[in-house]
Design an enzyme around this catalytic site. Structure first.
Site, PDB file in Angstrom:
ATOM      1  N   TYR A  81      82.723   8.288  75.065  1.00 42.19           N
ATOM      2  CA  TYR A  81      81.764   9.367  74.857  1.00 42.19           C
ATOM      3  C   TYR A  81      82.113  10.247  73.657  1.00 42.19           C
ATOM      4  CZ  TYR A  81      77.995  12.453  76.352  1.00 42.19           C
ATOM      5  OH  TYR A  81      76.821  13.184  76.433  1.00 42.19           O
ATOM      6  N   GLU A 122      59.583  15.718  78.637  1.00 46.91           N
ATOM      7  CA  GLU A 122      58.316  16.431  78.423  1.00 46.91           C
ATOM      8  C   GLU A 122      57.859  17.198  79.653  1.00 46.91           C
ATOM      9  OE1 GLU A 122      57.168  12.326  79.908  1.00 46.91           O
ATOM     10  OE2 GLU A 122      58.686  13.202  78.584  1.00 46.91           O
ATOM     11  N   GLU A 153      58.606  10.094  74.826  1.00 47.64           N
ATOM     12  CA  GLU A 153      59.241  11.411  74.799  1.00 47.64           C
ATOM     13  C   GLU A 153      60.191  11.535  75.984  1.00 47.64           C
ATOM     14  OE1 GLU A 153      58.157  13.750  72.150  1.00 47.64           O
ATOM     15  OE2 GLU A 153      57.544  11.709  71.607  1.00 47.64           O
ATOM     16  N   ASP A 168      55.165   7.471  77.906  1.00 51.03           N
ATOM     17  CA  ASP A 168      55.239   7.835  76.491  1.00 51.03           C
ATOM     18  C   ASP A 168      56.643   7.541  75.976  1.00 51.03           C
ATOM     19  OD1 ASP A 168      56.925  10.017  77.308  1.00 51.03           O
ATOM     20  OD2 ASP A 168      55.119  11.170  77.763  1.00 51.03           O
ATOM     21  N   ASP A 182      57.064  27.670  71.426  1.00 51.05           N
ATOM     22  CA  ASP A 182      57.754  27.504  70.150  1.00 51.05           C
ATOM     23  C   ASP A 182      57.562  26.115  69.563  1.00 51.05           C
ATOM     24  OD1 ASP A 182      58.717  30.075  70.162  1.00 51.05           O
ATOM     25  OD2 ASP A 182      60.633  29.547  71.094  1.00 51.05           O
ATOM     26  N   ASP A 230      79.515  18.499  69.432  1.00 51.91           N
ATOM     27  CA  ASP A 230      78.726  17.488  70.136  1.00 51.91           C
ATOM     28  C   ASP A 230      79.473  16.159  70.234  1.00 51.91           C
ATOM     29  OD1 ASP A 230      76.408  16.527  71.464  1.00 51.91           O
ATOM     30  OD2 ASP A 230      75.606  15.700  69.597  1.00 51.91           O
ATOM     31  N   GLU A 288      74.491   7.902  74.875  1.00 53.55           N
ATOM     32  CA  GLU A 288      73.325   8.777  75.008  1.00 53.55           C
ATOM     33  C   GLU A 288      72.029   8.025  74.727  1.00 53.55           C
ATOM     34  OE1 GLU A 288      72.567  11.883  75.989  1.00 53.55           O
ATOM     35  OE2 GLU A 288      74.600  11.940  76.790  1.00 53.55           O
ATOM     36  N   HIS A 311      74.576  13.483  70.840  1.00 52.38           N
ATOM     37  CA  HIS A 311      73.184  13.791  71.158  1.00 52.38           C
ATOM     38  C   HIS A 311      72.299  13.840  69.921  1.00 52.38           C
ATOM     39  CE1 HIS A 311      75.129  15.415  74.844  1.00 52.38           C
ATOM     40  NE2 HIS A 311      74.037  14.947  75.408  1.00 52.38           N
ATOM     41  N   ASP A 347      62.216  11.059  83.806  1.00 55.30           N
ATOM     42  CA  ASP A 347      63.013  10.528  82.708  1.00 55.30           C
ATOM     43  C   ASP A 347      64.386  11.195  82.631  1.00 55.30           C
ATOM     44  OD1 ASP A 347      61.992  12.955  81.856  1.00 55.30           O
ATOM     45  OD2 ASP A 347      60.999  12.169  80.084  1.00 55.30           O
ATOM     46  N   HIS A 356      73.504   6.901  82.744  1.00 48.81           N
ATOM     47  CA  HIS A 356      74.898   7.171  82.391  1.00 48.81           C
ATOM     48  C   HIS A 356      75.828   6.567  83.446  1.00 48.81           C
ATOM     49  CE1 HIS A 356      74.658   9.511  78.788  1.00 48.81           C
ATOM     50  NE2 HIS A 356      73.969  10.505  79.331  1.00 48.81           N
ATOM     51  N   HIS A 362      67.722   9.163  82.855  1.00 51.96           N
ATOM     52  CA  HIS A 362      68.758   9.338  81.838  1.00 51.96           C
ATOM     53  C   HIS A 362      70.125   9.524  82.488  1.00 51.96           C
ATOM     54  CE1 HIS A 362      70.389  11.072  77.975  1.00 51.96           C
ATOM     55  NE2 HIS A 362      71.188  11.676  78.849  1.00 51.96           N
ATOM     56  N   GLU A 363      70.226  10.465  83.423  1.00 57.91           N
ATOM     57  CA  GLU A 363      71.525  10.748  84.040  1.00 57.91           C
ATOM     58  C   GLU A 363      72.031   9.573  84.871  1.00 57.91           C
ATOM     59  OE1 GLU A 363      72.889  13.083  82.747  1.00 57.91           O
ATOM     60  OE2 GLU A 363      71.202  14.274  82.050  1.00 57.91           O
TER      61      GLU A 363
END
Length: 541
Positions: free
Chosen positions: A377, A405, A402, A400, A415, A460, A386, A465, A358, A366, A362-363
């Site tokens: 952007y 992941e 996400e 999924d 965390d 940002d 994004e 993002h 993923d 772009h 994503h990249e």
């Protein structure tokens, strides 16, 4: 013994347009009556078809249509003020004529109008952005392009060695403070703080008007080989066997097996050389991030080809180049405007980022965006940039909702950070402490416009993002109703047919609804799902 082979690439300049949007419209081909935006000079057509059948569906007829409707569109003398940028025919039989507004032949940055024809030669939609005030500007520069380029380099602290030749183009640049004659300079470099900077230099004073970094984070013989990725999975990958007179054959991470594609190359970012190996077995630990990048690049390429008929990122077979092993403990991946770059992570928050399908999707998306809608952007257009990258990330890695992941390190997981972003439940993760004061006080990623972060540009890029999670969640709501395959078809059409560089969230809703109408019909369940999805996150027309 591993060896590396020098890669020779020709890099094209990035094409990320920008402007303040003075108009913002989309026609709905299904319904009749004209609806007006007080700030716009192009009509919003709704309720039924807007024109009788015309004699043609070409650029000349589109010019004629705009001329015939000049009172409604506000575009006077379109043949003198609009330049044909693209004529696109699609699988539905529709034709889309895209114009770029000009002033004395100088392009107005981000100002585009698209005329859409049905297969029956009816004009069924007109949308885009038009800036009438930009047409009266003096287009004679006082500053040279050479001086503007030097000023742009200084403004972004560019190193002496650039990763691509800089470009400079004279444009009219609309802003909230007025319209400027400017040089649009693109400076691209790969350092510890990589840059794909667009700098707008006043062509009369030499001052920098605007700047933003468009780095978008997150006789050979081809052979089939076997490699092992970071997560221990074995993959079949395409490599190239190169005969070396002195040392025998070596194998490189160059895939030349796809007809019409200039190749898939995976490159060591530290040596700037294509990865090579002395056998067809790619299982050494130091090669695993490269194996992942190589395999995932091919998977994403095949998705766009098989699902959307798109040949590579530009639709024309451009080489797909991925740089792996970037930086030291680098916790990011990005699209430079030319290629994908992956860090190996610090081992705690991230493992090598190329391990995520993923992330690669994503990249690479772009890259698709750069060569289609060209979404600027920053602020809402940047958030859409994004968001589309995230959405296609989870469509291609379809297990999924996400993102990232598979690349979270043990420290992050401990965390509670089990993915980078969640489309189904954005609020499960907090935004950074720097951003939290600009939101509603909860400090989490937003899933509704009530939770929108009013961020300044220096944070940002205005929230690209962060606020993207709102439109991400809309896609999740839609996808849960109609499935990921239909979601991909609708969103790809919106991205490549209707959206323009300065589109905002409202534009996106209109474009995606229109795309669903085109594909599935006005009263379809798919259109209802799209409308409900955007209603669910508070994005209305």
């Amino acid at each position: 013994m591993n060896k590396k082979m020098l890669v020779s690439t020709v890099l094209s300049s990035a094409l990320i347009a920008s402007s303040f949007s003075a108009t913002n419209v989309l026609a709905d081909s299904s319904k009749a009556a004209k609806n007006w935006n007080d700030n716009a000079n192009v009509p919003v057509f709704v309720k039924e078809k807007i024109a009788k059948k015309r004699t043609a569906n070409n650029a000349e007829d589109a010019f004629n249509y705009l001329e015939e409707n000049t009172e409604e569109t506000g575009i006077k003398n379109p043949k003198g003020k609009m330049h044909v940028k693209q004529v696109q025919k699609d699988e539905l039989g529709m034709t889309h004529i895209r114009f770029n507004q000009t002033a004395n032949g100088v392009p107005v940055e981000g100002a585009e109008v698209i005329v859409h024809y049905s297969e029956d030669n009816e004009v069924v939609a007109v949308n885009g952005h038009h800036v009438p005030e930009a047409e009266v500007i003096d287009t004679t520069p006082e500053v040279s392009s050479v001086a503007a380029l030097q000023r742009a380099k200084e403004a972004v602290n560019a190193p002496a060695e650039l990763s691509a030749a800089p470009t400079s183009e004279l444009v009219v640049y609309p802003t909230r403070n007025g319209n400027y004659l400017a040089y649009k300079v693109n400076v691209n470099f790969l350092t510890e703080e990589p840059g794909n900077w667009f700098v707008f230099v006043d062509a009369n004073t030499g001052k920098v008007i605007d700047q933003y970094n468009a780095i978008m984070h997150t006789g050979d013989d081809h052979q089939q080989a076997v490699g092992t990725g970071v997560l221990g999975e074995s993959y079949k990958i395409h490599t190239t066997k190169v005969k070396n007179p002195k040392e025998g054959a070596i194998f490189s991470l160059t895939d030349t097996s796809h007809e019409g594609l200039d190749g898939i190359n995976t490159i060591d970012a530290k040596a700037w050389e294509i990865y090579t190996n002395d056998s067809a077995s790619w299982k050494a630990d130091e090669l695993k991030p490269a194996v992942d990048a190589h395999y995932n690049s091919e998977q994403v390429y095949e998705y766009y080809l098989d699902e959307h008929g798109r040949n590579s990122l530009d639709g024309k077979g451009m080489a797909i180049n991925s740089y792996v092993n970037f930086g030291n403990d680098y916790n990011n991946a990005f699209w430079t405007g030319h290629e994908m770059v992956y860090g190996n992570g610090d081992g705690s928050f991230f493992i090598p980022l190329s391990a995520g399908l993923d992330v690669a999707a994503h990249e690479m998306t772009h890259g698709v965006i750069t060569h289609s809608a060209n979404l600027k952007y920053k602020f809402q257009s940047g958030a859409l940039n994004e968001s589309f990258a995230d959405i296609f990330g989870v469509l291609i890695d379809e297990g999924d909702w996400e993102l990232g992941e598979d690349i979270m390190g043990p420290g992050a997981v401990a965390d509670g950070r089990t993915s980078l972003r969640s489309l189904s439940d954005p609020a499960k993760y907090p935004v950074g402490a720097t951003y939290a004061p600009y939101g509603d006080g909860e400090g989490n990623y937003p899933s509704h416009m009530d939770e929108y972060y009013e961020l300044p540009e220096e944070l940002d890029n205005g929230g690209v993002h962060i606020n993207s999670s709102i439109t991400n969640h809309a896609a999740y709501l839609i996808g849960e109703e109609i499935g990921k395959e239909k979601l991909g078809q609708i969103y790809y059409r919106a991205l490549t047919v209707y959206l323009t560089a300065t589109s905002n969230f409202s534009d996106a809703r209109k474009a995606i609804v229109q795309s669903a109408i085109d594909l599935y019909g006005t009263e379809s369940a798919e259109v209802t799902a799209v409308e409900n999805g955007f209603d669910g996150v508070g994005i209305y027309e």
